[in-house]
Design a protein around this motif. Structure first.
Motif, mmCIF file in Angstrom:
data_model
loop_
_atom_site.group_PDB
_atom_site.id
_atom_site.type_symbol
_atom_site.label_atom_id
_atom_site.label_comp_id
_atom_site.label_asym_id
_atom_site.label_seq_id
_atom_site.Cartn_x
_atom_site.Cartn_y
_atom_site.Cartn_z
ATOM 1 N N GLY A 148 34.797 44.622 21.944
ATOM 2 C CA GLY A 148 33.836 44.011 21.039
ATOM 3 C C GLY A 148 34.112 42.552 20.735
ATOM 4 O O GLY A 148 33.607 42.025 19.754
ATOM 5 N N CYS A 155 26.923 32.970 14.603
ATOM 6 C CA CYS A 155 25.723 33.092 13.760
ATOM 7 C C CYS A 155 26.047 32.838 12.289
ATOM 8 O O CYS A 155 25.264 32.210 11.578
ATOM 9 C CB CYS A 155 25.084 34.457 13.942
ATOM 10 S SG CYS A 155 24.265 34.625 15.531
ATOM 11 N N ALA A 156 27.192 33.314 11.822
ATOM 12 C CA ALA A 156 27.603 33.062 10.434
ATOM 13 C C ALA A 156 27.840 31.576 10.223
ATOM 14 O O ALA A 156 27.425 31.002 9.204
ATOM 15 C CB ALA A 156 28.858 33.857 10.097
ATOM 16 N N TRP A 157 28.481 30.938 11.186
ATOM 17 C CA TRP A 157 28.708 29.489 11.092
ATOM 18 C C TRP A 157 27.371 28.759 11.086
ATOM 19 O O TRP A 157 27.173 27.811 10.333
ATOM 20 C CB TRP A 157 29.572 29.017 12.259
ATOM 21 C CG TRP A 157 29.683 27.539 12.337
ATOM 22 C CD1 TRP A 157 30.515 26.735 11.623
ATOM 23 C CD2 TRP A 157 28.913 26.667 13.165
ATOM 24 N NE1 TRP A 157 30.312 25.415 11.961
ATOM 25 C CE2 TRP A 157 29.331 25.360 12.909
ATOM 26 C CE3 TRP A 157 27.906 26.881 14.104
ATOM 27 C CZ2 TRP A 157 28.775 24.264 13.548
ATOM 28 C CZ3 TRP A 157 27.356 25.788 14.741
ATOM 29 C CH2 TRP A 157 27.792 24.502 14.462
ATOM 30 N N ALA A 189 23.407 27.525 16.163
ATOM 31 C CA ALA A 189 24.240 28.354 17.035
ATOM 32 C C ALA A 189 23.918 28.087 18.502
ATOM 33 O O ALA A 189 24.827 27.970 19.332
ATOM 34 C CB ALA A 189 24.038 29.831 16.703
ATOM 35 N N LEU A 210 29.883 36.274 18.728
ATOM 36 C CA LEU A 210 28.489 35.968 18.420
ATOM 37 C C LEU A 210 28.208 36.061 16.926
ATOM 38 O O LEU A 210 27.472 35.231 16.377
ATOM 39 C CB LEU A 210 27.564 36.912 19.190
ATOM 40 C CG LEU A 210 27.474 36.670 20.686
ATOM 41 C CD1 LEU A 210 26.626 37.746 21.350
ATOM 42 C CD2 LEU A 210 26.929 35.293 20.987
ATOM 43 N N LEU A 211 28.797 37.028 16.263
ATOM 44 C CA LEU A 211 28.633 37.156 14.815
ATOM 45 C C LEU A 211 29.231 35.953 14.101
ATOM 46 O O LEU A 211 28.631 35.414 13.155
ATOM 47 C CB LEU A 211 29.278 38.453 14.323
ATOM 48 C CG LEU A 211 29.119 38.759 12.842
ATOM 49 C CD1 LEU A 211 27.651 38.960 12.509
ATOM 50 C CD2 LEU A 211 29.908 39.994 12.478
ATOM 51 N N ALA A 212 30.395 35.499 14.549
ATOM 52 C CA ALA A 212 31.028 34.324 13.940
ATOM 53 C C ALA A 212 30.181 33.073 14.153
ATOM 54 O O ALA A 212 30.020 32.260 13.235
ATOM 55 C CB ALA A 212 32.433 34.125 14.517
ATOM 56 N N SER A 249 19.977 28.701 11.509
ATOM 57 C CA SER A 249 21.238 29.188 12.083
ATOM 58 C C SER A 249 21.093 29.435 13.575
ATOM 59 O O SER A 249 22.015 29.158 14.345
ATOM 60 C CB SER A 249 21.701 30.459 11.377
ATOM 61 O OG SER A 249 20.900 31.564 11.733
ATOM 62 N N TRP A 250 19.940 29.941 14.006
ATOM 63 C CA TRP A 250 19.731 30.164 15.440
ATOM 64 C C TRP A 250 19.741 28.843 16.194
ATOM 65 O O TRP A 250 20.294 28.746 17.288
ATOM 66 C CB TRP A 250 18.424 30.901 15.677
ATOM 67 C CG TRP A 250 18.488 32.302 15.190
ATOM 68 C CD1 TRP A 250 17.956 32.791 14.036
ATOM 69 C CD2 TRP A 250 19.171 33.392 15.810
ATOM 70 N NE1 TRP A 250 18.255 34.122 13.914
ATOM 71 C CE2 TRP A 250 18.992 34.519 14.984
ATOM 72 C CE3 TRP A 250 19.901 33.527 16.978
ATOM 73 C CZ2 TRP A 250 19.523 35.756 15.304
ATOM 74 C CZ3 TRP A 250 20.436 34.762 17.298
ATOM 75 C CH2 TRP A 250 20.232 35.862 16.459
ATOM 76 N N GLU A 278 30.891 40.522 20.701
ATOM 77 C CA GLU A 278 30.086 40.749 19.504
ATOM 78 C C GLU A 278 30.662 40.013 18.301
ATOM 79 O O GLU A 278 29.919 39.430 17.513
ATOM 80 C CB GLU A 278 29.994 42.253 19.195
ATOM 81 C CG GLU A 278 29.130 43.027 20.170
ATOM 82 C CD GLU A 278 29.891 43.464 21.411
ATOM 83 O OE1 GLU A 278 31.110 43.192 21.515
ATOM 84 O OE2 GLU A 278 29.261 44.069 22.281
ATOM 85 N N VAL A 279 31.964 40.021 18.160
ATOM 86 C CA VAL A 279 32.606 39.313 17.044
ATOM 87 C C VAL A 279 32.392 37.810 17.183
ATOM 88 O O VAL A 279 32.108 37.121 16.200
ATOM 89 C CB VAL A 279 34.113 39.665 16.974
ATOM 90 C CG1 VAL A 279 34.834 38.791 15.962
ATOM 91 C CG2 VAL A 279 34.296 41.130 16.636
#
Length: 75
Positions: free
Chosen positions: A6, A16-18, A57, A12-14, A53-54, A9-10
């Motif tokens: 994963g 997106c959060a940034w 990112a 991409l999540l980071a 954010s998109w 996934e982590v």
């Protein structure tokens, strides 16, 4: 996704959060109504931050890819 556990996934999540954080920063100070501490203002600012954010990112990933390609072209 194979044996990566994963990590993608982590990552991409980071990213997106940034991006959401950068979007919130981008929206801060742009409009007096968005800077108010009212539920409607906060909700609209959060929605705009998620939309931005998109963009942030995607630009960050593009910058990383172009940097990697630049390094590879010098080899």
């Amino acid at each position: 996704m194979g044996g990566n556990g994963g990590v993608l996934e982590v990552a991409l999540l980071a990213i997106c959060a940034w991006g959401a954080y950068k979007g919130w920063q981008f929206m801060t100070g742009r409009n007096e109504w968005l800077d108010r501490r009212e539920p409607a203002s906060i909700a609209v600012k959060a929605l705009c931050s998620l939309l931005f954010s998109w963009l942030f990112a995607a630009l960050a990933v593009l910058k990383l890819v172009l940097g990697f390609l630049g390094i590879m072209s010098r080899m």
